[in-house]
Design a protein around this motif. Structure first.
Motif, PDB file in Angstrom:
ATOM      1  N   ALA A 415       0.822  -1.206   0.000  1.00 51.47           N
ATOM      2  CA  ALA A 415       0.000   0.000   0.000  1.00 51.47           C
ATOM      3  C   ALA A 415       0.861   1.263   0.000  1.00 51.47           C
ATOM      4  O   ALA A 415       0.525   2.258  -0.657  1.00 51.47           O
ATOM      5  N   THR A 416       1.982   1.228   0.727  1.00 48.94           N
ATOM      6  CA  THR A 416       2.872   2.388   0.776  1.00 48.94           C
ATOM      7  C   THR A 416       3.514   2.654  -0.582  1.00 48.94           C
ATOM      8  O   THR A 416       3.629   3.813  -1.016  1.00 48.94           O
ATOM      9  N   LEU A 417       3.929   1.609  -1.270  1.00 50.59           N
ATOM     10  CA  LEU A 417       4.509   1.792  -2.606  1.00 50.59           C
ATOM     11  C   LEU A 417       3.482   2.388  -3.567  1.00 50.59           C
ATOM     12  O   LEU A 417       3.826   3.199  -4.438  1.00 50.59           O
ATOM     13  N   SER A 418       2.221   2.002  -3.409  1.00 50.21           N
ATOM     14  CA  SER A 418       1.182   2.587  -4.252  1.00 50.21           C
ATOM     15  C   SER A 418       0.966   4.051  -3.903  1.00 50.21           C
ATOM     16  O   SER A 418       0.753   4.889  -4.790  1.00 50.21           O
ATOM     17  N   LEU A 419       0.998   4.375  -2.609  1.00 47.70           N
ATOM     18  CA  LEU A 419       0.876   5.772  -2.199  1.00 47.70           C
ATOM     19  C   LEU A 419       2.013   6.618  -2.764  1.00 47.70           C
ATOM     20  O   LEU A 419       1.783   7.739  -3.261  1.00 47.70           O
ATOM     21  N   ILE A 420       3.210   6.100  -2.699  1.00 50.11           N
ATOM     22  CA  ILE A 420       4.361   6.835  -3.238  1.00 50.11           C
ATOM     23  C   ILE A 420       4.216   7.039  -4.745  1.00 50.11           C
ATOM     24  O   ILE A 420       4.592   8.079  -5.286  1.00 50.11           O
ATOM     25  N   GLY A 421       3.649   6.040  -5.417  1.00 51.92           N
ATOM     26  CA  GLY A 421       3.496   6.120  -6.867  1.00 51.92           C
ATOM     27  C   GLY A 421       4.552   5.332  -7.605  1.00 51.92           C
ATOM     28  O   GLY A 421       4.983   5.722  -8.696  1.00 51.92           O
ATOM     29  N   VAL A 422       4.978   4.216  -7.015  1.00 47.79           N
ATOM     30  CA  VAL A 422       5.979   3.363  -7.653  1.00 47.79           C
ATOM     31  C   VAL A 422       5.291   2.459  -8.669  1.00 47.79           C
ATOM     32  O   VAL A 422       4.284   1.824  -8.353  1.00 47.79           O
ATOM     33  N   PRO A 423       5.802   2.393  -9.898  1.00 50.99           N
ATOM     34  CA  PRO A 423       5.192   1.487 -10.876  1.00 50.99           C
ATOM     35  C   PRO A 423       5.482   0.040 -10.512  1.00 50.99           C
ATOM     36  O   PRO A 423       6.528  -0.247  -9.908  1.00 50.99           O
ATOM     37  N   PRO A 424       4.583  -0.911 -10.791  1.00 51.74           N
ATOM     38  CA  PRO A 424       3.339  -0.738 -11.554  1.00 51.74           C
ATOM     39  C   PRO A 424       2.104  -0.635 -10.670  1.00 51.74           C
ATOM     40  O   PRO A 424       1.014  -1.008 -11.098  1.00 51.74           O
ATOM     41  N   PHE A 425       2.241  -0.163  -9.437  1.00 47.46           N
ATOM     42  CA  PHE A 425       1.096  -0.099  -8.536  1.00 47.46           C
ATOM     43  C   PHE A 425       0.109   0.971  -9.002  1.00 47.46           C
ATOM     44  O   PHE A 425       0.489   1.929  -9.704  1.00 47.46           O
ATOM     45  N   LEU A 449       3.479  22.762  -8.072  1.00 45.70           N
ATOM     46  CA  LEU A 449       3.008  22.419  -6.737  1.00 45.70           C
ATOM     47  C   LEU A 449       2.740  20.918  -6.624  1.00 45.70           C
ATOM     48  O   LEU A 449       3.079  20.282  -5.616  1.00 45.70           O
ATOM     49  N   ALA A 450       2.118  20.358  -7.663  1.00 47.13           N
ATOM     50  CA  ALA A 450       1.816  18.922  -7.655  1.00 47.13           C
ATOM     51  C   ALA A 450       3.088  18.093  -7.663  1.00 47.13           C
ATOM     52  O   ALA A 450       3.190  17.066  -6.965  1.00 47.13           O
ATOM     53  N   LEU A 451       4.087  18.509  -8.422  1.00 52.09           N
ATOM     54  CA  LEU A 451       5.328  17.745  -8.526  1.00 52.09           C
ATOM     55  C   LEU A 451       6.112  17.788  -7.220  1.00 52.09           C
ATOM     56  O   LEU A 451       6.675  16.770  -6.782  1.00 52.09           O
ATOM     57  N   VAL A 452       6.170  18.959  -6.581  1.00 49.91           N
ATOM     58  CA  VAL A 452       6.853  19.049  -5.284  1.00 49.91           C
ATOM     59  C   VAL A 452       6.127  18.190  -4.244  1.00 49.91           C
ATOM     60  O   VAL A 452       6.757  17.575  -3.376  1.00 49.91           O
ATOM     61  N   SER A 453       4.793  18.119  -4.356  1.00 48.19           N
ATOM     62  CA  SER A 453       4.019  17.275  -3.443  1.00 48.19           C
ATOM     63  C   SER A 453       4.377  15.802  -3.609  1.00 48.19           C
ATOM     64  O   SER A 453       4.330  15.029  -2.642  1.00 48.19           O
ATOM     65  N   VAL A 454       4.737  15.403  -4.826  1.00 48.11           N
ATOM     66  CA  VAL A 454       5.195  14.032  -5.063  1.00 48.11           C
ATOM     67  C   VAL A 454       6.478  13.766  -4.283  1.00 48.11           C
ATOM     68  O   VAL A 454       6.646  12.696  -3.670  1.00 48.11           O
ATOM     69  N   VAL A 455       7.386  14.731  -4.268  1.00 51.57           N
ATOM     70  CA  VAL A 455       8.637  14.595  -3.509  1.00 51.57           C
ATOM     71  C   VAL A 455       8.331  14.421  -2.024  1.00 51.57           C
ATOM     72  O   VAL A 455       8.864  13.519  -1.357  1.00 51.57           O
ATOM     73  N   SER A 552       7.992  12.096 -13.020  1.00 47.45           N
ATOM     74  CA  SER A 552       7.304  11.515 -11.867  1.00 47.45           C
ATOM     75  C   SER A 552       8.252  10.626 -11.061  1.00 47.45           C
ATOM     76  O   SER A 552       8.354  10.760  -9.833  1.00 47.45           O
ATOM     77  N   ILE A 553       8.952   9.728 -11.746  1.00 46.72           N
ATOM     78  CA  ILE A 553       9.877   8.825 -11.045  1.00 46.72           C
ATOM     79  C   ILE A 553      11.047   9.599 -10.450  1.00 46.72           C
ATOM     80  O   ILE A 553      11.510   9.308  -9.340  1.00 46.72           O
ATOM     81  N   GLY A 554      11.542  10.609 -11.169  1.00 49.10           N
ATOM     82  CA  GLY A 554      12.621  11.440 -10.636  1.00 49.10           C
ATOM     83  C   GLY A 554      12.221  12.138  -9.354  1.00 49.10           C
ATOM     84  O   GLY A 554      13.009  12.211  -8.392  1.00 49.10           O
ATOM     85  N   SER A 555      10.989  12.630  -9.293  1.00 49.93           N
ATOM     86  CA  SER A 555      10.502  13.291  -8.080  1.00 49.93           C
ATOM     87  C   SER A 555      10.415  12.305  -6.923  1.00 49.93           C
ATOM     88  O   SER A 555      10.727  12.648  -5.768  1.00 49.93           O
TER      89      SER A 555
END
Length: 698
Positions: A415-425, A449-455, A552-555
Motif C-alpha cells: 500500500a505504501t509503494l502505491s501511495l508513493i506512486g511506484v510502478p506498476p502499482f 506544486l503537484a510535482l513538489v508534493s510528489v517529492v 514523476s519517477i525522478g521526483s
C-alpha cells in the motif's frame, strides 16, 4: 432489475442499522454476523451493477417517485451512470472489507452494538448520496454522512486517557469528543454554504434533478449569467461543501483530529465515505459549469474550475509538507489523505480549463479516487493493527516490527509503494494521469506544486514505514517484547485477511492500470460527450508520456533516497542534522505547528470571538458615554432605557424561560429512559403513527 439493485444497495445497510439491536438480543455473534452480512449484500448489489458498464449505451438509468409535492416537488430516486456505479462499488466493496476487519479489531468492545449501527448507517448514507438522482436527496445523504462521522470520530466520548490524540508532551492532547465536535462544525460550515448554492440553482433551473439540470442548462445558465457575479458566487458556495467534507484548504484542519476514532473508522472515512463525497459531488457539478463556459459562453463559469484546481494544488502541497514531520502514525496517513484528495480536486479542476481536457482530467480525478480508496483502506487497517501491537500511536515509539508482523509488513509495504506512486502499482498510474492532465492544461504553477508534493509524499511515506518496521527497536517495543502477554504480532485472522485481500486487489489493479485508465476514459467520454452532448475537441498531447513518467519517477527518487538514508539504512543521523542547523529547526517547527493555521483558527474563532465582542462593546461605550455626558437629547436616554428593558425582559427573559423549559423537558424525557428496548420501539411506533396521521389529515 438494475434499478432494483441500486435501491437494494442503499436499503441493505439501513436494514443492518434497524436489525442490529434485535440480533444483539439473540447473541453477540449473531449481531456481528448480521452487521457484516448486510454490508456484504450492499457490496454484492453494487458489484452486480458493473455489467452495465460493459454496455454503456444503456446508461443513464433513472428511477424515482414523488416524495414531496408541496411547497416544492422533490423526488426520491436513483441515478445509474458510469460515475455513480464506479463510486458506489468503491464505497460498498471497500466498506465490506473494513467491516470484516472490525470483527477482530472491535472484539470485546462494550459499545459494539452502537458501533455496528453507526458503521452501517455511514455506509448506507454514503450510498444514498452517490446513487441519488437529485440534489436534495444528495444533501440529505451528505448531512447523514457528516452526522455519522461526528458520532464515530467521537466514539470514545468518555475521553479516557488511552484514546487521546495529539502530543507527545509538552504538546497538547485532544479528546475524542472535542475532535468529533470540531469535525461536525467545520464540515457544517461548508454544508450550509453549499445548500445556499443549491437553492440558487433551483431558483433559476426550477429543478433539483441532476439529469434535468444537465438537459436544461442551455436555458437557465444564460439567465443566471445575466446577473453580474452570480455564477462566481454560486461556484464558491457549491465548492464550499466539497472543501469542507473532503478537508481541503482552508477547511482542512478537522481531518487530522479525526484520528481519535477506532482504526476502522479512520479507514472508512478516508477510503470509502466521508472525504470521497466531496470529490464525487465536484464531479457531478463539472458538466454544468463546463457547459456554461464552453457552450453557453458564460465567462464567469471558468472560475469554478480555477477555484477547484487551485484549492486542490495548494492542499496537496500544504498537507504533504505537514506529513514530513508528524509522529502520530494515523495523523501522517491523515495528512496523506488530505494531500491525495487535493490531487483529485486538481485533476477535476483542470478538466474545464481547456476544451480538450474534459475527459482526461475527469478520468484522472476519478481514477485516483479509485486507486486511493484501495491503498488508503489497506494503510489505515494495517496501522490499526500496528498501533494495537505497539501500544503507542507514535511511529517513533515503534521500530523493527517487521520481525513480529511479517504479513502486515508486506501488506502495508504494498500500500505504501502505491501511495508513493511506484510502478506498476495503481497509485503510479493514477498520479501520473493527474500530473499529465495538469501539465497539459499549461498551468505550470499548478503542475509545480503537484510535482513538489510528489517529492514530499515519497519522503514521508518512506519515513513512517522505516520508523515502524526497520531500524533498531525503540525502548517501547523492547518493553512490550519483554512482557509475558505481549501483543506484538499479527492481529486476529479477520484483520490479517482484510489487509491481505486489499493488498492483492492493489497489485492486480496495478497490473491492469493502463487498461483500467483507458476503460474509465471510454466510459466517461460516453457519459460526458454523448449522453450530455458537451462540446469536446480531440485531445492532442503536447508532452510525451515518457517525459511525464521520467519527471514523476525522478521526483519520487528525490524524496525517497534521503528518507531511506535516514530511516532505513540509518547512514544519516536525523537528530544530528536537526541540532546542527537552525534553518532545519525553524522549518521543522513551522511544519510541526501545521503552518500555524490550526493555531490561528483556535486563537481567532475559539478564543478570539469573545474578545472581539468585548472590544467592540468597549469601543461603543467609549463613543457613547462622552456624548451622553455632553447632554444628548432625552429621547436618546429614553431609547437606551427601552433597549435596556428589552434586553433584560425580552431577550434574557425569553432565553432564560426557554432554557428552563428545555431543562424541564429534559427531566421529563429522562424519566422515560427506562433502558428497555421494547418501550423505545413502542414509543417510536407511536410517534411515527402520529406523524403519518398528521400528514393524512392535512
Amino acid at each position: 432489475m438494475d434499478l432494483q439493485l441500486a435501491w437494494l444497495c442503499i436499503i441493505f445497510p439501513f436494514c443492518g442499522v434497524a436489525l442490529t439491536p434485535f440480533l444483539a438480543r439473540i447473541s453477540t455473534s449473531a449481531m456481528n454476523f448480521g452487521a457484516v452480512f448486510f454490508s456484504f449484500l450492499a457490496a454484492l448489489s453494487a458489484a452486480l451493477l458493473l455489467p452495465l458498464l460493459v454496455h454503456p449505451h444503456a446508461l443513464p438509468l433513472e428511477s424515482s417517485f414523488t416524495w414531496l409535492s408541496t411547497p416544492i416537488e422533490v423526488s426520491l430516486g436513483v441515478l445509474l451512470d458510469p460515475l455513480s456505479i464506479i463510486v458506489a462499488n468503491v464505497v460498498a466493496i471497500i466498506s465490506f472489507f473494513i467491516m470484516i476487519y472490525c470483527l477482530g479489531y472491535m472484539k470485546g468492545s462494550p459499545s459494539i452494538m452502537r458501533f455496528w449501527m453507526l458503521m452501517n448507517l455511514f455506509i448506507g448514507s454514503m450510498l444514498l448520496l452517490v446513487l441519488a438522482n437529485n440534489l436534495i436527496i444528495i444533501f440529505i445523504g451528505w448531512k447523514l454522512v457528516g452526522l455519522c462521522s461526528y458520532a464515530l470520530i467521537g466514539f470514545y466520548y468518555q475521553d479516557d486517557e488511552e484514546h487521546l490524540i495529539g502530543g507527545p508532551e509538552p504538546d497538547l492532547f485532544q479528546t475524542p469528543s472535542a475532535c468529533g465536535v470540531k469535525a461536525f462544525i467545520v464540515t457544517s460550515i461548508g454544508d450550509m454554504l453549499m445548500l445556499g448554492g443549491i437553492l440558487i440553482i433551483y431558483f433559476y433551473a426550477g429543478t433539483f434533478n441532476i439529469l434535468e439540470l444537465y438537459g436544461t442548462a442551455a436555458e437557465w445558465i444564460p439567465h443566471m449569467a445575466e446577473t453580474p457575479w452570480l455564477i462566481i458566487l454560486v461556484s464558491i458556495l457549491l465548492i464550499a461543501g466539497p472543501v469542507g467534507k473532503s478537508a481541503q484548504f482552508p477547511l482542512h484542519e478537522w481531518l487530522p483530529e479525526a484520528m481519535s476514532g477506532p482504526g476502522p473508522v479512520s479507514a472508512l472515512i478516508h477510503a470509502a465515505t466521508m472525504v470521497k463525497s466531496g470529490v464525487f459531488l465536484t464531479a457531478r457539478f463539472i458538466p454544468i459549469f463546463y457547459y456554461g463556459y464552453w457552450t453557453a459562453g458564460a465567462d464567469a463559469a471558468i472560475y469554478f474550475f480555477l477555484i477547484v484546481a487551485w484549492v486542490g494544488a495548494i492542499t496537496a502541497f500544504l498537507a504533504a509538507s505537514q506529513g514530513l514531520v508528524a509522529l502520530e502514525l494515523k495523523k501522517i496517513l491523515a495528512f496523506s489523505t488530505v494531500s491525495q484528495i487535493g490531487y483529485m480536486m486538481l485533476a477535476l479542476g483542470v478538466s474545464g480549463l481547456s476544451q480538450d481536457l474534459l475527459v482526461g482530467g475527469y478520468t484522472a480525478g476519478i481514477f485516483h479516487l479509485v486507486s486511493h480508496a484501495m491503498f488508503k483502506a489497506c494503510l489505515f487497517l494495517c496501522a490499526g493493527t500496528v498501533i494495537h501491537a505497539a501500544h503507542s500511536i507514535y511511529a517513533d515509539k515503534m521500530g523493527a516490527m517487521r520481525r513480529y508482523m511479517p504479513f502486515t509488513w508486506i501488506f502495508m509495504g504494498v500500500a505504501t509503494l502505491s501511495l508513493i506512486g511506484v510502478p506498476p502499482f495503481p497509485g503510479f498510474w493514477s498520479k501520473e494521469a493527474v500530473l499529465a492532465a495538469t501539465l497539459e492544461s499549461h498551468h505550470y504553477n499548478l503542475f509545480l506544486l503537484a510535482l513538489v508534493s510528489v517529492v514530499f509524499t515519497a519522503f514521508y511515506s518512506m519515513r513512517y514505514f522505516g520508523m515502524i518496521f526497520h531500524g533498531a527497536p525503540s525502548a517501547n517495543i523492547e518493553k512490550e517484547a519483554g512482557k509475558s502477554h505481549s501483543h506484538l504480532g499479527e492481529g486476529y485472522f479477520s484483520q490479517t485477511f482484510s489487509c491481505g485481500i486489499l493488498a492483492v486487489i492493489i497489485v492486480v489493479f496495478g497490473l491492469l492500470g493502463l487498461n483500467a485508465e483507458h476503460t474509465l476514459h471510454h466510459l466517461f467520454h460516453g457519459q460526458l460527450v454523448h449522453d450530455l452532448a458537451l462540446s469536446v475537441t480531440d485531445h492532442v498531447a503536447s508532452f510525451s508520456r515518457g517525459m511525464m513518467i521520467s519527471m514523476s519517477i525522478g521526483s519520487i527518487l528525490i524524496g525517497a533516497i534521503p528518507a531511506y538514508l535516514l530511516y532505513f539504512s540509518r547512514k544519516w543521523d536525523g537528530s544530528t542534522l536537526y541540532k546542527s542547523s537552525a534553518f532545519i529547526r525553524g522549518i521543522h517547527a513551522f511544519l510541526w505547528q501545521r503552518w500555524y493555521i490550526n493555531s490561528f483558527y483556535e486563537w481567532f474563532f475559539v478564543r478570539g470571538t469573545p474578545r472581539v465582542a468585548s472590544f467592540v462593546a468597549n469601543r461603543i461605550e467609549e463613543l457613547v458615554d462622552p456624548a451622553l455626558n455632553r447632554g444628548m437629547p432625552a429621547v436618546v436616554m429614553g431609547l437606551s432605557r427601552v433597549s435596556d428593558w428589552f434586553d433584560r425582559r425580552g431577550i434574557d427573559g425569553v432565553l432564560d424561560g426557554t432554557a428552563y423549559r428545555v431543562m424541564d423537558t429534559g427531566k421529563v424525557l429522562a424519566g422515560i429512559q427506562s433502558g428497555k428496548l421494547q418501550e423505545y420501539l413502542a414509543l417510536a411506533t407511536i410517534i411515527v403513527l402520529i406523524v403519518f396521521a398528521g400528514f393524512w389529515f392535512l
